[in-house]
Design a protein around this motif. Structure first.
Motif, short mmCIF file in Angstrom:
data_model
loop_
_atom_site.label_atom_id
_atom_site.label_comp_id
_atom_site.label_asym_id
_atom_site.label_seq_id
_atom_site.Cartn_x
_atom_site.Cartn_y
_atom_site.Cartn_z
N GLY A 34 0.83 -1.36 -0.14
CA GLY A 34 -0.09 -0.03 0.03
C GLY A 34 0.79 1.23 0.05
O GLY A 34 0.23 2.48 0.11
N ARG A 35 1.97 1.27 -0.05
CA ARG A 35 2.96 2.37 -0.05
C ARG A 35 3.11 2.93 -1.66
O ARG A 35 2.91 1.96 -2.52
CB ARG A 35 4.28 2.12 0.40
N ARG A 36 3.39 4.03 -1.60
CA ARG A 36 4.01 4.45 -3.06
C ARG A 36 4.93 4.09 -3.57
O ARG A 36 5.96 3.38 -3.02
CB ARG A 36 3.92 6.15 -2.73
N ALA A 37 4.92 4.22 -5.20
CA ALA A 37 5.85 3.55 -5.92
C ALA A 37 7.19 4.25 -5.48
O ALA A 37 8.22 3.69 -5.67
CB ALA A 37 5.74 3.55 -7.27
N SER A 38 7.13 5.32 -5.19
CA SER A 38 8.48 6.25 -4.87
C SER A 38 8.89 6.09 -3.62
O SER A 38 9.96 6.96 -3.07
CB SER A 38 8.18 7.83 -5.29
N SER A 39 8.21 5.39 -2.84
CA SER A 39 8.73 5.21 -1.32
C SER A 39 10.05 4.75 -1.19
O SER A 39 10.57 3.52 -2.07
CB SER A 39 7.61 4.45 -0.76
N ARG A 40 10.90 4.98 -0.26
CA ARG A 40 12.29 4.38 -0.06
C ARG A 40 12.17 3.58 1.04
O ARG A 40 13.26 3.09 1.16
CB ARG A 40 13.22 5.69 0.68
N LEU A 41 11.09 2.85 1.45
CA LEU A 41 11.04 1.57 2.11
C LEU A 41 11.72 0.52 1.67
O LEU A 41 12.46 -0.15 2.34
CB LEU A 41 9.79 1.56 3.00
N PRO A 42 11.51 0.23 0.56
CA PRO A 42 11.92 -1.07 -0.28
C PRO A 42 13.40 -1.04 -0.10
O PRO A 42 14.25 -1.92 0.19
CB PRO A 42 11.43 -1.07 -1.50
N ALA A 43 13.92 0.11 -0.51
CA ALA A 43 15.57 0.19 -0.30
C ALA A 43 16.01 0.08 0.98
O ALA A 43 17.15 -0.50 1.24
CB ALA A 43 15.91 1.71 -1.10
N LEU A 44 15.49 0.56 1.83
CA LEU A 44 15.58 0.46 3.26
C LEU A 44 15.77 -0.67 3.85
O LEU A 44 16.69 -1.28 4.30
CB LEU A 44 14.86 1.37 4.29
N LEU A 45 14.80 -1.65 3.70
CA LEU A 45 14.84 -2.89 3.83
C LEU A 45 15.90 -3.69 3.19
O LEU A 45 16.35 -4.68 3.84
CB LEU A 45 13.56 -3.50 3.25
N ASP A 46 16.32 -3.33 1.90
CA ASP A 46 17.53 -4.20 1.42
C ASP A 46 18.76 -3.76 2.19
O ASP A 46 19.53 -4.56 2.16
CB ASP A 46 17.39 -3.74 -0.34
N LEU A 47 18.83 -2.70 2.31
CA LEU A 47 19.99 -2.02 3.04
C LEU A 47 20.03 -2.89 4.40
O LEU A 47 21.05 -3.52 4.82
CB LEU A 47 20.20 -0.57 3.42
N VAL A 48 19.02 -2.93 5.44
CA VAL A 48 18.95 -3.42 6.46
C VAL A 48 19.23 -4.98 6.55
O VAL A 48 19.92 -5.39 7.24
CB VAL A 48 17.64 -3.23 7.24
N LEU A 49 18.77 -5.77 5.31
CA LEU A 49 19.08 -7.20 5.18
C LEU A 49 20.54 -7.28 5.02
O LEU A 49 20.95 -8.45 4.97
CB LEU A 49 17.89 -7.66 4.19
N SER A 50 21.02 -6.44 4.34
CA SER A 50 22.44 -6.54 3.56
C SER A 50 23.60 -6.42 4.86
O SER A 50 24.82 -6.83 4.54
CB SER A 50 22.71 -5.68 2.31
N ARG A 51 23.17 -5.49 5.78
CA ARG A 51 23.97 -5.30 6.83
C ARG A 51 23.67 -5.55 8.37
O ARG A 51 22.21 -5.70 8.29
CB ARG A 51 24.38 -3.61 6.86
#
Length: 124
Positions: free
Chosen positions: A64-81
């Motif tokens: 339900g988030r907007r397509a321009s949301s940065r949350l998916p990128a934050l999720l990837d960052l948190v899972l990689s570190r």
């Protein structure tokens, strides 16, 4: 390449009694190290399953988030570190300090350092 595997093997070897690892017989020592590799693989698979479960839980927040949301990128960052700080989030996602804190709040990440000024977050 072997340097990357040493911490994993160390975790597996800690679960094998010292007497087995230092046995006089070569066969006994070899079997002990094979058991250590098995233990390390088991720990790695448990960690992988834990991260997949955490990713699935956090992906529910993304619905339900907007397509321009940065949350998916934050999720990837948190899972990689293992830990992410506000400055890491700012630099990677190109957001302000307050934006980084808002994103962390939206994902409900656990604060790992216990400090007020230099905080870092991660997945439990």
């Amino acid at each position: 390449m072997a340097a990357h595997h040493l911490p994993c093997l160390h975790l597996g070897a800690k679960n094998i009694p010292r007497e087995r690892r230092r046995a006089r017989g070569r066969t006994d020592r070899l079997l002990a190290w094979i058991d250590a590799i098995y233990e390390a693989a088991s720990v790695g698979l448990k960690e992988h399953d834990r991260l997949l479960l955490a990713k699935g839980q956090m992906e529910r927040v993304l619905r339900g988030r907007r397509a321009s949301s940065r949350l998916p990128a934050l999720l990837d960052l948190v899972l990689s570190r293992p830990l992410v700080s506000t400055s890491m989030i700012q630099d990677t996602l190109e957001v302000s300090r307050q934006g980084a804190l808002d994103l962390v709040g939206a994902l409900n990440l656990r604060e790992m350092t216990g400090r007020g000024s230099y905080r870092a977050w991660g997945i439990v």
